[in-house]
Design a protein around this motif. Structure first.
Motif, PDB file in Angstrom:
ATOM      1  N   ASN A  81      47.265 117.930 149.269  1.00 58.50           N
ATOM      2  CA  ASN A  81      46.523 116.970 148.452  1.00 58.50           C
ATOM      3  C   ASN A  81      46.000 117.706 147.228  1.00 58.50           C
ATOM      4  N   MET A  82      46.671 117.527 146.098  1.00 56.61           N
ATOM      5  CA  MET A  82      46.283 118.243 144.899  1.00 56.61           C
ATOM      6  C   MET A  82      46.116 117.258 143.756  1.00 56.61           C
ATOM      7  N   ALA A  83      44.957 117.285 143.142  1.00 55.11           N
ATOM      8  CA  ALA A  83      44.684 116.475 141.964  1.00 55.11           C
ATOM      9  C   ALA A  83      44.786 117.372 140.741  1.00 55.11           C
ATOM     10  N   VAL A  84      45.683 117.057 139.812  1.00 55.02           N
ATOM     11  CA  VAL A  84      45.910 117.867 138.627  1.00 55.02           C
ATOM     12  C   VAL A  84      45.113 117.293 137.471  1.00 55.02           C
ATOM     13  N   THR A  85      44.197 118.086 136.923  1.00 57.71           N
ATOM     14  CA  THR A  85      43.410 117.645 135.773  1.00 57.71           C
ATOM     15  C   THR A  85      43.833 118.351 134.492  1.00 57.71           C
ATOM     16  N   GLY A  86      44.713 119.329 134.617  1.00 59.33           N
ATOM     17  CA  GLY A  86      45.189 120.058 133.451  1.00 59.33           C
ATOM     18  C   GLY A  86      46.700 120.131 133.451  1.00 59.33           C
ATOM     19  N   THR A  87      47.235 121.207 132.838  1.00 63.68           N
ATOM     20  CA  THR A  87      48.676 121.370 132.706  1.00 63.68           C
ATOM     21  C   THR A  87      49.192 122.333 133.757  1.00 63.68           C
ATOM     22  N   LEU A  88      50.286 121.945 134.436  1.00 61.39           N
ATOM     23  CA  LEU A  88      50.959 122.844 135.367  1.00 61.39           C
ATOM     24  C   LEU A  88      52.193 123.399 134.682  1.00 61.39           C
ATOM     25  N   ALA A  89      52.376 124.704 134.751  1.00 61.98           N
ATOM     26  CA  ALA A  89      53.560 125.327 134.147  1.00 61.98           C
ATOM     27  C   ALA A  89      54.678 125.381 135.169  1.00 61.98           C
ATOM     28  N   THR A  90      55.858 124.899 134.785  1.00 65.88           N
ATOM     29  CA  THR A  90      57.009 124.880 135.683  1.00 65.88           C
ATOM     30  C   THR A  90      57.884 126.101 135.414  1.00 65.88           C
ATOM     31  N   PRO A  91      58.281 126.855 136.437  1.00 62.18           N
ATOM     32  CA  PRO A  91      59.115 128.035 136.210  1.00 62.18           C
ATOM     33  C   PRO A  91      60.514 127.656 135.741  1.00 62.18           C
ATOM     34  N   THR A  92      61.174 128.573 135.032  1.00 60.35           N
ATOM     35  CA  THR A  92      62.545 128.365 134.584  1.00 60.35           C
ATOM     36  C   THR A  92      63.487 128.386 135.787  1.00 60.35           C
ATOM     37  N   LEU A  93      64.393 127.410 135.852  1.00 57.97           N
ATOM     38  CA  LEU A  93      65.343 127.328 136.955  1.00 57.97           C
ATOM     39  C   LEU A  93      66.621 128.057 136.567  1.00 57.97           C
ATOM     40  N   THR A  94      67.031 129.033 137.365  1.00 59.08           N
ATOM     41  CA  THR A  94      68.253 129.785 137.092  1.00 59.08           C
ATOM     42  C   THR A  94      69.175 129.717 138.299  1.00 59.08           C
ATOM     43  N   ALA A  95      70.444 130.023 138.078  1.00 59.28           N
ATOM     44  CA  ALA A  95      71.441 130.002 139.153  1.00 59.28           C
ATOM     45  C   ALA A  95      72.084 131.375 139.251  1.00 59.28           C
ATOM     46  N   SER A  96      72.303 131.877 140.468  1.00 58.74           N
ATOM     47  CA  SER A  96      72.925 133.185 140.654  1.00 58.74           C
ATOM     48  C   SER A  96      74.441 133.057 140.809  1.00 58.74           C
ATOM     49  N   THR A  97      74.919 131.851 140.950  1.00 55.14           N
ATOM     50  CA  THR A  97      76.368 131.635 141.032  1.00 55.14           C
ATOM     51  C   THR A  97      76.753 130.557 140.046  1.00 55.14           C
ATOM     52  N   SER A  98      78.060 130.429 139.787  1.00 52.50           N
ATOM     53  CA  SER A  98      78.552 129.456 138.812  1.00 52.50           C
ATOM     54  C   SER A  98      78.355 128.035 139.323  1.00 52.50           C
ATOM     55  N   LEU A  99      78.047 127.141 138.429  1.00 49.53           N
ATOM     56  CA  LEU A  99      77.913 125.710 138.724  1.00 49.53           C
ATOM     57  C   LEU A  99      78.888 124.960 137.845  1.00 49.53           C
ATOM     58  N   SER A 100      79.495 123.952 138.388  1.00 54.41           N
ATOM     59  CA  SER A 100      80.405 123.114 137.605  1.00 54.41           C
ATOM     60  C   SER A 100      79.614 121.920 137.072  1.00 54.41           C
ATOM     61  N   THR A 101      79.763 121.629 135.775  1.00 53.87           N
ATOM     62  CA  THR A 101      79.084 120.495 135.171  1.00 53.87           C
ATOM     63  C   THR A 101      79.849 119.211 135.480  1.00 53.87           C
ATOM     64  N   PRO A 102      79.196 118.246 136.120  1.00 53.90           N
ATOM     65  CA  PRO A 102      79.897 116.998 136.445  1.00 53.90           C
ATOM     66  C   PRO A 102      80.163 116.190 135.189  1.00 53.90           C
ATOM     67  N   SER A 103      81.062 115.224 135.295  1.00 54.20           N
ATOM     68  CA  SER A 103      81.336 114.308 134.195  1.00 54.20           C
ATOM     69  C   SER A 103      80.144 113.371 134.035  1.00 54.20           C
ATOM     70  N   LEU A 104      79.612 113.298 132.848  1.00 54.34           N
ATOM     71  CA  LEU A 104      78.427 112.484 132.586  1.00 54.34           C
ATOM     72  C   LEU A 104      78.720 111.495 131.469  1.00 54.34           C
ATOM     73  N   LEU A 105      78.099 110.336 131.537  1.00 54.74           N
ATOM     74  CA  LEU A 105      78.259 109.342 130.497  1.00 54.74           C
ATOM     75  C   LEU A 105      77.423 109.737 129.287  1.00 54.74           C
ATOM     76  N   ALA A 106      77.996 109.632 128.108  1.00 52.37           N
ATOM     77  CA  ALA A 106      77.277 109.930 126.882  1.00 52.37           C
ATOM     78  C   ALA A 106      76.860 108.623 126.217  1.00 52.37           C
ATOM     79  N   PRO A 107      75.616 108.528 125.720  1.00 54.49           N
ATOM     80  CA  PRO A 107      75.174 107.279 125.080  1.00 54.49           C
ATOM     81  C   PRO A 107      75.917 107.032 123.778  1.00 54.49           C
ATOM     82  N   VAL A 108      76.063 105.767 123.477  1.00 55.30           N
ATOM     83  CA  VAL A 108      76.706 105.404 122.213  1.00 55.30           C
ATOM     84  C   VAL A 108      75.658 105.325 121.119  1.00 55.30           C
ATOM     85  N   THR A 109      74.559 104.632 121.379  1.00 51.15           N
ATOM     86  CA  THR A 109      73.468 104.529 120.413  1.00 51.15           C
ATOM     87  C   THR A 109      72.146 104.613 121.164  1.00 51.15           C
TER      88      THR A 109
END
Length: 579
Positions: free
Chosen positions: A449-477
């Motif tokens: 049970n945590m109430a946040v009254t300020g800013t929480l810093a999120t750590p950088t997410l890194t990968a130690s192995t290769s990841l494949s980027t899935p096919s994603l839809l790109a917006p038109v406008t």
């Protein structure tokens, strides 16, 4: 006839079996003494009966058994070092003479500044030095040393000698001066001066001489105390300020540099000090703090004033017992009320020359305390070396109840693991506290049970192995939640034009493993990319990707690394999302 009955009568009075001397050993109640005096039974010394206070049996510095002061008046168990409770003695206002030196010998204490030095008597009340007289030297005093009958004031060109009168009140008279500098000297920097036996050691550098700007020690023979003779010069192989201390009980000269390891010299031949052989090369030996406020050695204990800490401390080391004297064992540190400009030890007290915004003062700190009398594993009576200051090592302490801090706070600096609390109240768990956060956790964080009254810093997410980027839809406008605003694959060399993916960015390789993605169209081209979510993965062998998004311009810098963290050129895929 009388002699025949003396010995038997003595044994009857003792009430023990006859004692026997073996190899100058005496046993009482035992026929096989293992020590000079071996008592098999209780020992009673009637004068040591405590008069009513909570006191302990202690060994005085001369080996005499006695009682400690009442424990309520000490810092614990009769072993204490404390700043004297008396008021400091004012030497002079800071608007006047700038006092920089302090020296002591016997009952007299001397404080020097400019070409003046003041004499004090510490015999009657050691914690309140009594002013005696003021004396003028012919030059600016760079170092001061005192013997039983003479004061040596060192300036940039000469050594001035003053004699102490044996009459009361004390008076000093200038006897003569002797040249200090070696031939060819054009300028001199004085660092320190100490006495050992019948010799004076002066640390200085002499520009223009054959020694150049390196620090050396000039040795003066004091066979005639009022007419020193220059006997030798010892090169130290050091540049910058050095301080000197002598341990006459062990025939040692200590050289303490501001930058570098402690150097220890044997004084078997006083005019030719020789380095003490050490197990660790000086280049790799641990370094002591920079003791701006002075150093001193008494009975194998090294004292140094550390002005870099807050508050300043008098650091205490055991210089006598280590196998390697260049690496003295730390015994503790005494907090001091203000920064110190000079240090001298006389008897049981260290005298600190301090300065604040208004005045120069002398503060007395007790450094010699009686040792406890204890038993070793074989049952031998032995004294326990004083620990200065005596503190409870909580790392070895096992609590039998909750630690109740009452109205106090838990403060201090932690180690490399576990909970760390710095002096500003910032907390680190498995990591050093960050300057930006009150709580910094170097691992997973769980809360119910945590109430946040300020800013929480999120750590950088890194990968130690290769990841494949899935096919994603790109917006038109426009902006579309959960849809990629830009996608692509970047090749090793980088290009001004992306090799694949959306057509709203360009890529440039700006350094080894460093690529800048600049967005030229769509919502990413507006500038601030802090709100964007960025996903990237290396192509091929393992590694990881990090990135930095600009807060003002439409670009993201991407860094490709090997598993060991080294920047290296790599192909990678990426996707950028907007909320």
């Amino acid at each position: 006839m009388k002699k025949a009955f003396l010995i038997p009568l003595a044994f009857l009075l003792l009430g023990y079996r006859p004692a026997r001397a073996q190899q100058e050993r005496v046993g009482i109640g035992t026929l096989n003494p293992t020590q000079t005096l071996d008592v098999n039974g209780n020992l009673r010394v009637r004068p040591l009966k405590p008069p009513g206070g909570n006191q302990l049996l202690v060994a005085q510095p001369d080996g005499t058994l006695g009682l400690s002061q009442p424990l309520s008046a000490t810092a614990g168990l009769g072993l204490y070092t404390q700043v004297a409770s008396t008021s400091p003695v004012t030497v002079g206002p800071v608007s006047g003479t700038a006092y920089t030196q302090v020296a002591a010998a016997g009952r007299y204490l001397f404080v020097a500044g400019g070409n003046q030095f003041r004499a004090y008597d510490v015999q009657a009340v050691p914690t309140v030095p009594a002013f005696l007289t003021n004396t003028t030297a012919s030059g600016t005093i760079g170092a001061l040393a005192v013997s039983g009958s003479a004061v040596y004031a060192v300036n940039s060109t000469e050594l001035e000698i003053f004699s102490l009168s044996s009459s009361s009140p004390l008076s000093l008279s200038r006897q003569r001066s002797v040249p200090l500098t070696p031939p060819g000297t054009t300028s001199t920097t004085i660092y320190d001066a100490v006495l050992a036996g019948g010799y004076l050691y002066v640390a200085a550098s002499f520009s223009g001489s054959s020694y150049g700007t390196a620090a050396v020690v000039r040795v003066f023979d004091l066979t005639n105390p009022l007419q020193p003779v220059a006997a030798a010069t010892l090169p130290l192989g050091l540049t910058g300020r050095v301080q000197l201390a002598t341990d006459e009980s062990r025939g040692r000269l200590l050289v303490v540099p501001d930058a570098g390891s402690l150097q220890v010299y044997a004084l078997a031949t006083p005019t030719a000090p020789t380095p003490v052989l050490i197990a660790t090369a000086p280049a790799t030996a641990p370094r002591l703090p920079t003791f701006e406020g002075g150093v001193a050695v008494v009975g194998g204990i090294l004292y140094g004033v550390n002005n870099a800490t807050t508050p300043p401390t008098l650091d205490v080391y055991d210089e006598a017992s280590p196998a390697d004297p260049s690496q003295p064992a730390a015994l503790g540190a005494v907090r001091l009320p203000k920064k110190v400009r000079g240090l001298a030890v006389a008897g049981e007290y260290a005298y600190l020359l301090t300065a604040d915004a208004s005045s120069y003062e002398l503060v007395a700190v007790r450094v010699a305390a009686p040792a406890l009398v204890g038993l070793d594993a074989a049952g031998n009576v032995a004294s326990v070396a004083p620990v200065l200051p005596p503190t409870d090592n909580l790392g070895n302490h096992r609590a039998t109840q909750n630690l109740n801090l009452a109205g106090f706070q838990l403060v201090g600096n932690g180690g490399s693991q576990g909970l760390r609390l710095d002096a500003s109240g910032r907390v680190g768990v498995l990591t050093a506290p960050s300057n930006s956060f009150r709580l910094d956790v170097g691992g997973a964080l769980r809360t119910t049970n945590m109430a946040v009254t300020g800013t929480l810093a999120t750590p950088t997410l890194t990968a130690s192995t290769s990841l494949s980027t899935p096919s994603l839809l790109a917006p038109v406008t426009g902006a579309h939640p959960c849809l990629a605003a830009a996608t692509g694959q970047v090749i090793v060399s980088g290009n001004n034009t992306a090799s694949s993916g959306s057509d709203n960015y360009s890529v440039a390789r700006t350094g080894t493993g460093t690529y800048r993605l600049t967005f030229t169209a769509g919502p990413l081209a507006t500038g601030n990319l802090q709100a964007a979510a960025f996903l990237a993965a290396l192509v091929g062998t393992p590694g990881f990707v990090t990135f930095t998004a600009s807060t003002t311009n439409p670009y993201i810098d991407v860094y490709t690394r090997n598993p060991n963290g080294t920047l290296t050129d790599r192909d990678f895929t990426f996707s950028v999302f907007l909320p």
